[in-house]
Design a protein around this motif. Structure first.
Motif, PDB file in Angstrom:
ATOM      1  N   VAL A   1      86.154  85.126  32.382  1.00 47.96           N
ATOM      2  CA  VAL A   1      87.476  84.513  32.445  1.00 47.96           C
ATOM      3  C   VAL A   1      87.348  83.035  32.116  1.00 47.96           C
ATOM      4  N   GLN A   2      88.389  82.465  31.557  1.00 44.79           N
ATOM      5  CA  GLN A   2      88.387  81.032  31.259  1.00 44.79           C
ATOM      6  C   GLN A   2      88.657  80.227  32.527  1.00 44.79           C
ATOM      7  N   ALA A   3      88.186  79.002  32.521  1.00 44.18           N
ATOM      8  CA  ALA A   3      88.450  78.106  33.644  1.00 44.18           C
ATOM      9  C   ALA A   3      89.955  78.014  33.889  1.00 44.18           C
ATOM     10  N   GLY A   4      90.318  78.051  35.160  1.00 44.54           N
ATOM     11  CA  GLY A   4      91.729  78.045  35.520  1.00 44.54           C
ATOM     12  C   GLY A   4      92.329  79.427  35.683  1.00 44.54           C
ATOM     13  N   GLY A   5      91.596  80.433  35.263  1.00 42.35           N
ATOM     14  CA  GLY A   5      92.087  81.795  35.355  1.00 42.35           C
ATOM     15  C   GLY A   5      91.847  82.424  36.706  1.00 42.35           C
ATOM     16  N   SER A   6      92.174  83.716  36.796  1.00 44.73           N
ATOM     17  CA  SER A   6      92.074  84.447  38.053  1.00 44.73           C
ATOM     18  C   SER A   6      91.366  85.776  37.859  1.00 44.73           C
ATOM     19  N   LEU A   7      90.740  86.227  38.930  1.00 45.78           N
ATOM     20  CA  LEU A   7      90.147  87.554  38.994  1.00 45.78           C
ATOM     21  C   LEU A   7      90.342  88.094  40.399  1.00 45.78           C
ATOM     22  N   ARG A   8      90.390  89.420  40.512  1.00 45.62           N
ATOM     23  CA  ARG A   8      90.462  90.045  41.832  1.00 45.62           C
ATOM     24  C   ARG A   8      89.310  91.021  41.958  1.00 45.62           C
ATOM     25  N   LEU A   9      88.436  90.749  42.890  1.00 46.82           N
ATOM     26  CA  LEU A   9      87.302  91.622  43.140  1.00 46.82           C
ATOM     27  C   LEU A   9      87.675  92.642  44.209  1.00 46.82           C
ATOM     28  N   SER A  10      87.139  93.844  44.059  1.00 44.36           N
ATOM     29  CA  SER A  10      87.346  94.893  45.044  1.00 44.36           C
ATOM     30  C   SER A  10      86.003  95.373  45.570  1.00 44.36           C
ATOM     31  N   CYS A  11      86.000  95.811  46.821  1.00 42.97           N
ATOM     32  CA  CYS A  11      84.807  96.367  47.452  1.00 42.97           C
ATOM     33  C   CYS A  11      85.220  97.659  48.134  1.00 42.97           C
ATOM     34  N   ALA A  12      84.744  98.766  47.619  1.00 44.94           N
ATOM     35  CA  ALA A  12      85.079 100.068  48.185  1.00 44.94           C
ATOM     36  C   ALA A  12      83.907 100.595  48.991  1.00 44.94           C
ATOM     37  N   ALA A  13      84.185 101.016  50.218  1.00 48.49           N
ATOM     38  CA  ALA A  13      83.147 101.525  51.101  1.00 48.49           C
ATOM     39  C   ALA A  13      83.235 103.041  51.203  1.00 48.49           C
ATOM     40  N   SER A  14      82.094 103.663  51.313  1.00 45.09           N
ATOM     41  CA  SER A  14      82.044 105.108  51.521  1.00 45.09           C
ATOM     42  C   SER A  14      80.939 105.425  52.503  1.00 45.09           C
ATOM     43  N   GLY A  15      81.042 106.591  53.130  1.00 45.42           N
ATOM     44  CA  GLY A  15      80.016 107.028  54.065  1.00 45.42           C
ATOM     45  C   GLY A  15      80.365 106.768  55.512  1.00 45.42           C
ATOM     46  N   ARG A  16      81.246 105.800  55.771  1.00 45.38           N
ATOM     47  CA  ARG A  16      81.658 105.479  57.134  1.00 45.38           C
ATOM     48  C   ARG A  16      82.884 104.601  57.058  1.00 45.38           C
ATOM     49  N   THR A  17      83.784 104.795  57.995  1.00 46.09           N
ATOM     50  CA  THR A  17      84.936 103.904  58.033  1.00 46.09           C
ATOM     51  C   THR A  17      84.501 102.534  58.533  1.00 46.09           C
ATOM     52  N   LEU A  18      84.942 101.495  57.853  1.00 37.98           N
ATOM     53  CA  LEU A  18      84.545 100.138  58.202  1.00 37.98           C
ATOM     54  C   LEU A  18      85.682  99.362  58.858  1.00 37.98           C
TER      55      LEU A  18
ATOM     56  N   GLN B   1      79.305  90.787  38.360  1.00 40.02           N
ATOM     57  CA  GLN B   1      79.149  89.492  37.688  1.00 40.02           C
ATOM     58  C   GLN B   1      80.503  88.861  37.413  1.00 40.02           C
ATOM     59  N   VAL B   2      80.618  87.599  37.770  1.00 39.43           N
ATOM     60  CA  VAL B   2      81.785  86.797  37.429  1.00 39.43           C
ATOM     61  C   VAL B   2      81.301  85.618  36.591  1.00 39.43           C
ATOM     62  N   THR B   3      81.859  85.480  35.405  1.00 35.69           N
ATOM     63  CA  THR B   3      81.495  84.379  34.521  1.00 35.69           C
ATOM     64  C   THR B   3      82.746  83.604  34.150  1.00 35.69           C
ATOM     65  N   VAL B   4      82.729  82.304  34.407  1.00 36.55           N
ATOM     66  CA  VAL B   4      83.862  81.443  34.119  1.00 36.55           C
ATOM     67  C   VAL B   4      83.463  80.474  33.019  1.00 36.55           C
ATOM     68  N   SER B   5      84.148  80.567  31.897  1.00 39.15           N
ATOM     69  CA  SER B   5      83.830  79.703  30.772  1.00 39.15           C
ATOM     70  C   SER B   5      84.677  78.439  30.813  1.00 39.15           C
ATOM     71  N   SER B   6      84.114  77.353  30.309  1.00 42.16           N
ATOM     72  CA  SER B   6      84.829  76.063  30.328  1.00 42.16           C
ATOM     73  C   SER B   6      85.638  75.857  29.070  1.00 42.16           C
TER      74      SER B   6
END
Length: 119
Positions: A12-29, A114-119
């Motif tokens: 993503v370019q500088a100033g932009g946005s991203l939304r990361l997700s984390c999905a769990a399995s095997g046990r309720t967290l 991986q998150v890469t932010v370009s200038s």
């Protein structure tokens, strides 16, 4: 056995946005605190944000306060990291982690995205 799988990383370019997700399995967290860490090339892994299980209290590293928001959806056994106003120095591999409140160290870790932010 608990598995955490991160997704949502990318370029993503500088100033932009991203939304990361984390999905769990095997046990309720739903009673686990959830967190995000990151590791940039040549640097140690660092804390980014944590969210508690009881009242969803959130804490952040100073470097991301006001730009990143951590959240969770217990019904989906997932956690999220909304990242806005991204900077090149946010470039890193981002890891999801989980632990019970009375345990000192995080018990479960994802493989990272991986998150890469370009200038």
């Amino acid at each position: 056995q608990v598995a955490l799988v991160e997704s949502g990383g990318g370029l993503v370019q500088a100033g932009g946005s991203l939304r990361l997700s984390c999905a769990a399995s095997g046990r309720t967290l739903s009673t686990y605190g959830m967190a995000w860490f990151r590791q940039a090339p040549g640097k140690e892994r660092e804390f980014v944000a944590h969210i508690g299980w009881r009242d969803n209290y959130a804490s952040y590293a100073d470097s991301v306060k006001g730009r990143f928001t951590i959240s969770r959806d217990n019904a989906k056994n997932s956690a999220y990291l909304q990242m806005n106003s991204l900077k090149p120095e946010d470039t890193a591999v981002y890891f999801c982690a989980a632990k019970r409140s009375w345990v000192r160290n995080y018990e479960y870790w994802g493989q990272g995205t991986q998150v890469t932010v370009s200038s």
